[in-house]
Design a protein around this motif. Structure first.
Motif, PDB file in Angstrom:
ATOM      1  N   THR A 329       0.839  -1.200   0.000  1.00  0.00           N
ATOM      2  CA  THR A 329       0.000   0.000   0.000  1.00  0.00           C
ATOM      3  C   THR A 329       0.875   1.253   0.000  1.00  0.00           C
ATOM      4  O   THR A 329       2.022   1.236   0.463  1.00  0.00           O
ATOM      5  N   ILE A 330       0.294   2.340  -0.496  1.00  0.00           N
ATOM      6  CA  ILE A 330       1.000   3.628  -0.498  1.00  0.00           C
ATOM      7  C   ILE A 330       1.303   4.053   0.935  1.00  0.00           C
ATOM      8  O   ILE A 330       2.393   4.567   1.227  1.00  0.00           O
ATOM      9  N   ARG A 331       0.363   3.809   1.836  1.00  0.00           N
ATOM     10  CA  ARG A 331       0.546   4.186   3.245  1.00  0.00           C
ATOM     11  C   ARG A 331       1.746   3.458   3.852  1.00  0.00           C
ATOM     12  O   ARG A 331       2.619   4.073   4.479  1.00  0.00           O
ATOM     13  N   ALA A 332       1.805   2.150   3.634  1.00  0.00           N
ATOM     14  CA  ALA A 332       2.916   1.358   4.195  1.00  0.00           C
ATOM     15  C   ALA A 332       4.248   1.783   3.565  1.00  0.00           C
ATOM     16  O   ALA A 332       5.271   1.892   4.249  1.00  0.00           O
ATOM     17  N   PHE A 333       4.218   2.041   2.260  1.00  0.00           N
ATOM     18  CA  PHE A 333       5.422   2.463   1.553  1.00  0.00           C
ATOM     19  C   PHE A 333       5.926   3.801   2.100  1.00  0.00           C
ATOM     20  O   PHE A 333       7.120   3.975   2.365  1.00  0.00           O
ATOM     21  N   MET A 334       4.994   4.751   2.302  1.00  0.00           N
ATOM     22  CA  MET A 334       5.365   6.095   2.782  1.00  0.00           C
ATOM     23  C   MET A 334       5.906   6.039   4.211  1.00  0.00           C
ATOM     24  O   MET A 334       6.921   6.670   4.532  1.00  0.00           O
ATOM     25  N   ILE A 335       5.230   5.291   5.075  1.00  0.00           N
ATOM     26  CA  ILE A 335       5.693   5.174   6.466  1.00  0.00           C
ATOM     27  C   ILE A 335       7.077   4.523   6.508  1.00  0.00           C
ATOM     28  O   ILE A 335       7.974   4.982   7.222  1.00  0.00           O
ATOM     29  N   GLY A 336       7.267   3.491   5.715  1.00  0.00           N
ATOM     30  CA  GLY A 336       8.563   2.809   5.689  1.00  0.00           C
ATOM     31  C   GLY A 336       9.677   3.712   5.181  1.00  0.00           C
ATOM     32  O   GLY A 336      10.778   3.745   5.745  1.00  0.00           O
ATOM     33  N   PHE A 337       9.382   4.498   4.140  1.00  0.00           N
ATOM     34  CA  PHE A 337      10.402   5.374   3.563  1.00  0.00           C
ATOM     35  C   PHE A 337      10.796   6.480   4.546  1.00  0.00           C
ATOM     36  O   PHE A 337      11.989   6.719   4.798  1.00  0.00           O
ATOM     37  N   LEU A 338       9.810   7.164   5.131  1.00  0.00           N
ATOM     38  CA  LEU A 338      10.122   8.267   6.050  1.00  0.00           C
ATOM     39  C   LEU A 338      10.749   7.768   7.339  1.00  0.00           C
ATOM     40  O   LEU A 338      11.648   8.416   7.894  1.00  0.00           O
ATOM     41  N   LYS A 339      10.286   6.632   7.815  1.00  0.00           N
ATOM     42  CA  LYS A 339      10.853   6.054   9.037  1.00  0.00           C
ATOM     43  C   LYS A 339      12.360   5.860   8.883  1.00  0.00           C
ATOM     44  O   LYS A 339      13.148   6.127   9.792  1.00  0.00           O
ATOM     45  N   LYS A 340      12.767   5.462   7.666  1.00  0.00           N
ATOM     46  CA  LYS A 340      14.189   5.230   7.426  1.00  0.00           C
ATOM     47  C   LYS A 340      14.904   6.529   7.027  1.00  0.00           C
ATOM     48  O   LYS A 340      15.868   6.956   7.670  1.00  0.00           O
ATOM     49  N   ALA A 341      14.424   7.196   5.967  1.00  0.00           N
ATOM     50  CA  ALA A 341      15.156   8.330   5.378  1.00  0.00           C
ATOM     51  C   ALA A 341      15.108   9.581   6.251  1.00  0.00           C
ATOM     52  O   ALA A 341      16.140  10.235   6.490  1.00  0.00           O
ATOM     53  N   LEU A 342      13.908   9.945   6.752  1.00  0.00           N
ATOM     54  CA  LEU A 342      13.789  11.168   7.559  1.00  0.00           C
ATOM     55  C   LEU A 342      14.438  10.961   8.935  1.00  0.00           C
ATOM     56  O   LEU A 342      15.132  11.857   9.449  1.00  0.00           O
ATOM     57  N   ASP A 343      14.221   9.792   9.524  1.00  0.00           N
ATOM     58  CA  ASP A 343      14.819   9.507  10.828  1.00  0.00           C
ATOM     59  C   ASP A 343      16.352   9.580  10.731  1.00  0.00           C
ATOM     60  O   ASP A 343      17.010  10.187  11.591  1.00  0.00           O
ATOM     61  N   ASN A 344      16.908   8.993   9.683  1.00  0.00           N
ATOM     62  CA  ASN A 344      18.366   9.051   9.483  1.00  0.00           C
ATOM     63  C   ASN A 344      18.843  10.494   9.326  1.00  0.00           C
ATOM     64  O   ASN A 344      19.867  10.895   9.885  1.00  0.00           O
ATOM     65  N   TYR A 345      18.092  11.257   8.553  1.00  0.00           N
ATOM     66  CA  TYR A 345      18.478  12.655   8.289  1.00  0.00           C
ATOM     67  C   TYR A 345      18.509  13.450   9.602  1.00  0.00           C
ATOM     68  O   TYR A 345      19.454  14.207   9.861  1.00  0.00           O
ATOM     69  N   LEU A 346      17.470  13.296  10.409  1.00  0.00           N
ATOM     70  CA  LEU A 346      17.394  14.061  11.664  1.00  0.00           C
ATOM     71  C   LEU A 346      18.505  13.638  12.634  1.00  0.00           C
ATOM     72  O   LEU A 346      19.027  14.474  13.377  1.00  0.00           O
ATOM     73  N   HIS A 347      18.868  12.362  12.624  1.00  0.00           N
ATOM     74  CA  HIS A 347      19.971  11.912  13.489  1.00  0.00           C
ATOM     75  C   HIS A 347      21.299  12.525  13.051  1.00  0.00           C
ATOM     76  O   HIS A 347      22.149  12.862  13.885  1.00  0.00           O
ATOM     77  N   LYS A 348      21.471  12.688  11.740  1.00  0.00           N
ATOM     78  CA  LYS A 348      22.727  13.217  11.218  1.00  0.00           C
ATOM     79  C   LYS A 348      22.786  14.742  11.234  1.00  0.00           C
ATOM     80  O   LYS A 348      23.872  15.324  11.140  1.00  0.00           O
ATOM     81  N   ASN A 349      21.621  15.410  11.294  1.00  0.00           N
ATOM     82  CA  ASN A 349      21.572  16.876  11.220  1.00  0.00           C
ATOM     83  C   ASN A 349      20.922  17.431  12.492  1.00  0.00           C
ATOM     84  O   ASN A 349      19.754  17.855  12.480  1.00  0.00           O
ATOM     85  N   THR A 350      21.674  17.437  13.566  1.00  0.00           N
ATOM     86  CA  THR A 350      21.158  17.843  14.873  1.00  0.00           C
ATOM     87  C   THR A 350      20.584  19.262  14.879  1.00  0.00           C
ATOM     88  O   THR A 350      19.513  19.492  15.466  1.00  0.00           O
ATOM     89  N   PRO A 351      21.237  20.275  14.261  1.00  0.00           N
ATOM     90  CA  PRO A 351      20.653  21.638  14.267  1.00  0.00           C
ATOM     91  C   PRO A 351      19.263  21.681  13.649  1.00  0.00           C
ATOM     92  O   PRO A 351      18.382  22.385  14.147  1.00  0.00           O
ATOM     93  N   THR A 352      19.048  20.901  12.592  1.00  0.00           N
ATOM     94  CA  THR A 352      17.717  20.855  11.967  1.00  0.00           C
ATOM     95  C   THR A 352      16.707  20.229  12.926  1.00  0.00           C
ATOM     96  O   THR A 352      15.597  20.733  13.094  1.00  0.00           O
TER      97      THR A 352
END
Length: 626
Positions: A329-352
């Motif tokens: 599903t689009i919902r599962a795909f979107m949650i999976g993508f953001l869980k990985k990509a956005l979570d990683n980004y926020l861990h690497k970019n503390t000021p953001t």
């Protein structure tokens, strides 16, 4: 025993329409509403888009990096440098329903136009249509009128590069008084290049190009300071760009499916909102309110789906819920993508991550500060709405999925009882509502959103439109300011535009705000009546109606009788869209219209007043008004 008055239903009643007859009799099934070009989703832009989509799909298939578009008045020409339509299939490709290359899902599995209808609709709805295909030194040309072939040229040799060129003129008997508006076309073309980095589009000499995709889109659209650098996330079938505004109070989204701008969102945008909130909550380990997390967000979301299902032929809202039929599903795909990509980004970019959390806390505090007055305002609005004389509502609303005519829904914002009375008596009660202002509204320039709740008129208008939190539940597709064409009317118009710019800019950005054009003069003789919207139209009518016609000048909307008014708000309605130019920011517009630059504003109003009356000293009246 049959009644002689009953119409007999026999084989003679059954009729099969030719393909072009069907499209011309039911154009709404193919291109949505017709319109005159004053709305971005009017039919003439859908015609343009259907042709450009095919050229973009050539680029997607790694064939042709350049598209040239020329529009002169009502004539459009689109030339791509793709493979060109196979010469033996040129006529069928543009005039035979359900003929096309895109049924082979291997070749075009994530293309925009999948049903083989678009180009045929353009052909049928054009008074002139020409296709030229160039392939390997050979050329084939065919010409049509209203879908019927008029010239079928023999193949001939050419030195032109491979590709296809389509030229068309929309049929003026279907698209009455139409006009291509540069602002809408430019917005469409910018979206095409953002979604297809490396594609170059030339439009009347101007070049559109993007290297960084949706990141470029957000940077172009940003009008205010942002709280952190744009987060740009990409994978094979998804691209997302996110930031937060420093000043905006609303949520702003740009959403796309297979390159199609889904202006009404759909399942993919809902999935993004849910996934974004879920990811941020888990990253910060705090159960913040979803509204506080998303407040002031500016995001662009693009996904590619196999066999997408849209809610209409114009593809403005995604209805399907799967990335591919029967798969994830689009919902599962979107949650999976953001869980990985956005979570990683926020861990690497503390000021953001820290800036994001600070913004959420500010939004939470502002919401709590406003909650008390919001509650009182809502109770007051609910109480007043039971006997609200301000709003004369219609029956069909834009946010009602069951309403058959929801896209036709309009609300007229009028000044005074006489004007609203005329519109109320002549309106279509199914789709047209009226909201009556009490004289001049408050100048909201520089004020905070608190005034929206404290000012009864603004609060009732906000409640009528149903836009307190977002545009998702907007009740009317077109919000129309209907004021007199005099100094007072112009000032009220500016005050209302200021209100929307200040507190609900997305209403303007998404093309929902309009100005009603009404006639300034009536010129008639015993045989004919002409309504004139300008001095030039008045002079033309005087010349054509012979000796001594009767001339009436309408000084205000209230002077136009309901019987006459129905002509001006019906199928021949003339609307002027309120459009933000790409080089104008909301701050600049507000400062110009309602800041301290009174002489500039006076000159603007004077130059935009179309009434010429020697009995009125406009400058003196304007100074008294302001």
């Amino acid at each position: 025993m049959s009644d002689n008055n009953t119409v007999q239903y026999t084989e003679a009643n059954i009729r099969t329409l030719d393909w072009q007859e069907h499209i011309r009799q039911r154009p709404g099934m193919y291109i949505g509403k017709l319109g005159d070009g004053s709305s971005a989703d009017d039919g003439i832009y859908i015609l343009l888009k259907e042709i450009i989509d095919n050229s973009v799909d050539e680029f997607v298939m790694k064939s042709g990096k350049r598209i040239e578009i020329k529009i002169d008045e009502g004539r459009a020409q689109i030339r791509d440098y793709g493979r060109g339509i196979p010469l033996g299939s040129v006529v069928d490709a543009v005039s035979k329903m359900n003929t096309g290359a895109k049924y082979d899902s291997k070749a075009f599995k994530k293309a925009v136009g999948l049903n083989g209808v678009g180009t045929k609709a353009v052909n049928a709805l054009s008074e002139y249509f020409r296709v030229r295909s160039f392939r390997d030194g050979q050329m084939k040309i065919a010409e049509f009128s209203q879908g019927t072939i008029t010239q079928n040229h023999q193949e001939s040799s050419t030195s032109e590069r491979n590709g296809t060129e389509i030229t068309f003129i929309p049929d003026a008997t279907i698209f009455t008084h139409f006009k291509f508006r540069k602002e809408y076309i430019e917005r469409m073309l910018r979206n095409y290049v953002y979604l297809n980095p490396g594609l170059k589009i030339l439009f009347n000499g101007e070049t559109f190009y993007s290297e960084n995709g949706l990141k470029d889109l957000l940077q172009e659209e940003l009008e205010e300071e942002i709280l952190y650098p744009i987060i740009h996330l990409k994978d094979e079938d998804i691209e997302i760009a996110i930031t937060h505004s420093d000043k905006s109070q609303s949520e702003t989204y740009f959403s796309f499916v297979n390159g199609q701008n889904t202006t009404q969102g759909g399942t993919h945008l809902n999935a993004f909102k849910e996934a974004y909130v879920k990811t941020v909550r888990e990253f910060l380990n705090k159960n913040y309110e979803a509204a506080d997390i998303r407040k002031s967000i500016i995001a662009a979301v693009s996904i590619k789906v196999i066999e997408p299902v849209f809610e209409s032929q114009t593809k403005t809202k995604l209805g399907s819920s799967d990335m591919e039929p029967g798969k994830e599903t689009i919902r599962a795909f979107m949650i999976g993508f953001l869980k990985k990509a956005l979570d990683n980004y926020l861990h690497k970019n503390t000021p953001t991550a820290e800036a994001l959390q600070r913004k959420i806390l500010v939004s939470e505090r502002e919401r709590k500060e406003l909650s008390g007055i919001q509650k009182l305002a809502r109770e007051r609005a609910k109480k007043v709405s039971l006997h609200n004389k301000k709003l004369r509502d219609c029956r069909q609303h834009y946010n009602d999925q069951r309403a058959l005519r929801k896209s036709e829904s309009q609300i007229f914002i009028t000044e005074g009882d006489s004007a609203s009375g005329s519109i109320t008596k002549s309106r279509d009660v199914e789709t047209q509502a009226v909201f009556s202002l009490r004289g001049k509204p408050l100048n909201s320039y520089g004020l905070t959103k608190r005034v929206v709740y404290e000012n009864e008129e603004f609060n009732l208008l906000q409640a009528a439109l149903n836009i307190e939190d977002s545009l998702e539940d907007l009740r009317y597709n077109q919000v129309i300011i209907a004021t007199d064409a005099d100094v007072d009317g112009m000032h009220i118009r500016l005050l209302m535009i200021t209100f929307f710019l200040q507190f609900f800019p997305d209403l303007i950005k998404n093309g929902h705000l309009y100005i009603l054009q009404t006639p300034l003069f009536r010129v008639r003789n015993k045989k004919e009546t002409r309504y004139c919207y300008s001095d030039a139209e008045r002079i033309k009518a005087l010349n054509e109606l012979g000796k001594n016609p009767e001339i009436t000048r309408f000084k205000g909307l209230g002077e136009i009788s309901p019987d006459e008014f129905k002509h001006f708000i019906g199928k021949d309605i003339r609307l002027e869209p309120v459009v933000l130019g790409k080089d104008q920011t909301i701050e600049q517009l507000l400062e110009f219209y309602m800041g301290k630059n009174t002489p500039d504003r006076q000159n603007f109003i004077l130059s935009n007043l179309v009434i010429e009356d020697p009995e009125i000293d406009k400058k003196q009246q304007l100074e008294e008004t302001l």
